[in-house]
Write a protein that holds these residues in place. Structure first.
Motif, PDB file in Angstrom:
ATOM      1  N   LYS A  79      -7.453  16.536   6.957  1.00  0.00           N
ATOM      2  CA  LYS A  79      -6.555  17.705   6.965  1.00  0.00           C
ATOM      3  C   LYS A  79      -5.114  17.266   7.133  1.00  0.00           C
ATOM      4  N   TRP A  80      -4.895  16.318   8.037  1.00  0.00           N
ATOM      5  CA  TRP A  80      -3.548  15.793   8.258  1.00  0.00           C
ATOM      6  C   TRP A  80      -3.017  15.104   7.009  1.00  0.00           C
ATOM      7  N   ARG A  81      -3.870  14.327   6.347  1.00  0.00           N
ATOM      8  CA  ARG A  81      -3.448  13.636   5.124  1.00  0.00           C
ATOM      9  C   ARG A  81      -3.035  14.644   4.049  1.00  0.00           C
ATOM     10  N   GLU A  82      -3.797  15.723   3.954  1.00  0.00           N
ATOM     11  CA  GLU A  82      -3.495  16.749   2.955  1.00  0.00           C
ATOM     12  C   GLU A  82      -2.190  17.468   3.293  1.00  0.00           C
ATOM     13  N   GLN A  83      -2.021  17.796   4.568  1.00  0.00           N
ATOM     14  CA  GLN A  83      -0.812  18.504   4.992  1.00  0.00           C
ATOM     15  C   GLN A  83       0.444  17.670   4.767  1.00  0.00           C
ATOM     16  N   THR A  84       0.343  16.376   5.004  1.00  0.00           N
ATOM     17  CA  THR A  84       1.501  15.490   4.860  1.00  0.00           C
ATOM     18  C   THR A  84       1.641  14.937   3.448  1.00  0.00           C
ATOM     19  N   LYS A  85       0.665  15.250   2.571  1.00  0.00           N
ATOM     20  CA  LYS A  85       0.656  14.735   1.191  1.00  0.00           C
ATOM     21  C   LYS A  85       0.752  13.214   1.186  1.00  0.00           C
ATOM     22  N   LEU A  86       0.036  12.580   2.096  1.00  0.00           N
ATOM     23  CA  LEU A  86       0.138  11.132   2.272  1.00  0.00           C
ATOM     24  C   LEU A  86      -0.302  10.360   1.032  1.00  0.00           C
ATOM     25  N   ASP A  87      -1.398  10.791   0.405  1.00  0.00           N
ATOM     26  CA  ASP A  87      -1.884  10.068  -0.772  1.00  0.00           C
ATOM     27  C   ASP A  87      -0.857  10.071  -1.899  1.00  0.00           C
ATOM     28  N   GLU A  88      -0.066  11.124  -1.977  1.00  0.00           N
ATOM     29  CA  GLU A  88       0.980  11.195  -2.992  1.00  0.00           C
ATOM     30  C   GLU A  88       2.196  10.367  -2.593  1.00  0.00           C
ATOM     31  N   ALA A 146       3.000   5.889   8.881  1.00  0.00           N
ATOM     32  CA  ALA A 146       1.735   6.175   8.210  1.00  0.00           C
ATOM     33  C   ALA A 146       1.588   5.353   6.932  1.00  0.00           C
ATOM     34  N   VAL A 147       2.658   5.248   6.171  1.00  0.00           N
ATOM     35  CA  VAL A 147       2.608   4.454   4.938  1.00  0.00           C
ATOM     36  C   VAL A 147       2.254   3.006   5.252  1.00  0.00           C
ATOM     37  N   GLU A 148       2.830   2.475   6.318  1.00  0.00           N
ATOM     38  CA  GLU A 148       2.540   1.090   6.670  1.00  0.00           C
ATOM     39  C   GLU A 148       1.111   0.907   7.157  1.00  0.00           C
ATOM     40  N   TYR A 149       0.511   1.929   7.766  1.00  0.00           N
ATOM     41  CA  TYR A 149      -0.914   1.847   8.081  1.00  0.00           C
ATOM     42  C   TYR A 149      -1.727   1.725   6.799  1.00  0.00           C
ATOM     43  N   GLU A 150      -1.333   2.492   5.765  1.00  0.00           N
ATOM     44  CA  GLU A 150      -2.040   2.427   4.492  1.00  0.00           C
ATOM     45  C   GLU A 150      -1.902   1.036   3.871  1.00  0.00           C
ATOM     46  N   ARG A 151      -0.746   0.434   4.014  1.00  0.00           N
ATOM     47  CA  ARG A 151      -0.520  -0.888   3.453  1.00  0.00           C
ATOM     48  C   ARG A 151      -1.164  -1.984   4.293  1.00  0.00           C
ATOM     49  N   LEU A 152      -1.406  -1.685   5.565  1.00  0.00           N
ATOM     50  CA  LEU A 152      -2.199  -2.599   6.378  1.00  0.00           C
ATOM     51  C   LEU A 152      -3.632  -2.623   5.861  1.00  0.00           C
ATOM     52  N   ALA A 153      -4.196  -1.426   5.637  1.00  0.00           N
ATOM     53  CA  ALA A 153      -5.576  -1.321   5.156  1.00  0.00           C
ATOM     54  C   ALA A 153      -5.736  -1.945   3.773  1.00  0.00           C
ATOM     55  N   ASP A 154      -4.696  -1.852   2.966  1.00  0.00           N
ATOM     56  CA  ASP A 154      -4.726  -2.383   1.612  1.00  0.00           C
ATOM     57  C   ASP A 154      -3.282  -2.460   1.123  1.00  0.00           C
TER      58      ASP A 154
END
Length: 332
Positions: A79-88, A146-154
């Motif tokens: 839900k948080w990812r959707e609200q923040t449009k993180l994937d985009e 948050a973006v850097e967490y995504e880049r940590l994971a991949d």
């Protein structure tokens, strides 16, 4: 460990180096069944992304393999990812103010520890939120986190896993408290509290070791109380050190991988803070991140070319794990 070909598309090792309960490659039959149960529950509610085995196991471990609690945590995260449009946001994110922000709050990945994990460093002594908010905003700082967490994971952790030949899911974190006096503490912990909340709620099981160095006078007394509230597994990961931290830190981080200012020998051209050196920058181990190659945003595809300029650069997140409470980002 059983993998689901529908969701498990890994090009790096998937067995944890140490046979710890509930970790990849070291599951009981009940734990394997709980992975399947959690996935089925999420699929039945329409979730399709991030249902791979390694991700589900992190949420299950964060909630002591209580499937219902892990499901709640996962759903709240989505839900948080959707609200923040993180994937985009991830493929196109730019943070041009980073160098200016670093003058007050350096946060960076730099090479690996002796176990092959990314080393993440934060220096909290220069934090001045009033000055920083003239350069950026609290919202942009947290988005960058948050973006850097995504880049940590991949791509960071997969590259480290390839080089180590075993699955690596966590970081070795160094938090330098030098300069964090009584007058500055409220500002430091104000931001750190927000950052820790994000990491605990949405990025569980990412802390391998945490070294709190240059801990000010009196901190050890506070820590002796705080650690009584934490899970024993978490406490074992945290090391509170004073100004004489170098010997113990160098037992975990090779001198050639540790910046000179912390007692190591590394002096990257242009400075270690901005180099982002590590296996994710080495051709033999690096691969394009999945979000870098095929990310669907608003019905249009973002290709590798659109995101290539971003790569894996940027500062890094306060690394904490879900399920713990502490006044500083020493939670795990």
């Amino acid at each position: 460990m059983e993998l689901d070909p529908k969701y498990d598309d890994y090009d790096y090792p998937t067995t944890a180096p140490v046979a710890q309960n509930g970790h990849p490659g070291h599951l009981t039959s009940q734990q394997q069944a709980q992975v399947h149960q959690l996935r089925l529950m999420l699929e039945s509610e329409g979730y399709k992304k991030r249902l791979d085995t390694l991700t589900l196991l992190r949420f299950l471990r964060a909630r002591k393999f209580d499937v219902n609690l892990a499901k709640t945590m996962f759903v709240e995260c989505e839900k948080w990812r959707e609200q923040t449009k993180l994937d985009e946001t991830v493929p196109t994110w730019e943070y041009p103010e980073k160098e200016e922000v670093f003058k007050y709050y350096p946060q960076f990945y730099h090479k690996t520890d002796k176990d092959g994990r990314p080393v993440y460093i934060e220096q909290l002594g220069g934090i001045d939120l009033n000055a920083m908010y003239k350069i950026t905003t609290a919202e942009r700082m947290l988005t960058n986190l948050a973006v850097e967490y995504e880049r940590l994971a991949d791509p960071r952790l997969p590259a480290c896993s390839r080089k180590a030949g075993t699955l690596l899911e966590t970081c070795c974190t160094i938090m330098d408290l030098k300069g964090v006096g009584i007058s500055k503490a409220p500002q430091v912990y104000s931001y750190v509290k927000q950052a820790s909340s994000l990491s605990q709620n949405y990025y569980p099981e990412r802390l391998g070791r945490l070294y709190l160095i240059n801990a000010p006078w009196g901190f050890s007394g506070v820590w002796s109380v705080v650690k009584g509230w934490l899970d024993p597994v978490t406490v074992q990961k945290i090391h509170v050190l004073g100004s004489g931290y170098q010997k113990e830190l160098l037992e975990q981080v090779p001198a050639e991988n540790l910046p000179k200012q912390f007692g190591g020998t590394c002096e990257c051209p242009g400075g270690c803070q901005m180099s982002d050196m590590g296996p994710w920058r080495e051709k033999e181990w690096a691969r394009p991140a999945k979000w870098e190659t095929t990310i669907q945003t608003s019905g249009s595809e973002v290709t590798e070319g659109a995101a290539a300029a971003q790569g894996a650069q940027g500062d890094a997140p306060v690394v904490a794990e879900a399920g713990a409470t502490a006044p500083a980002p020493a939670a795990a």
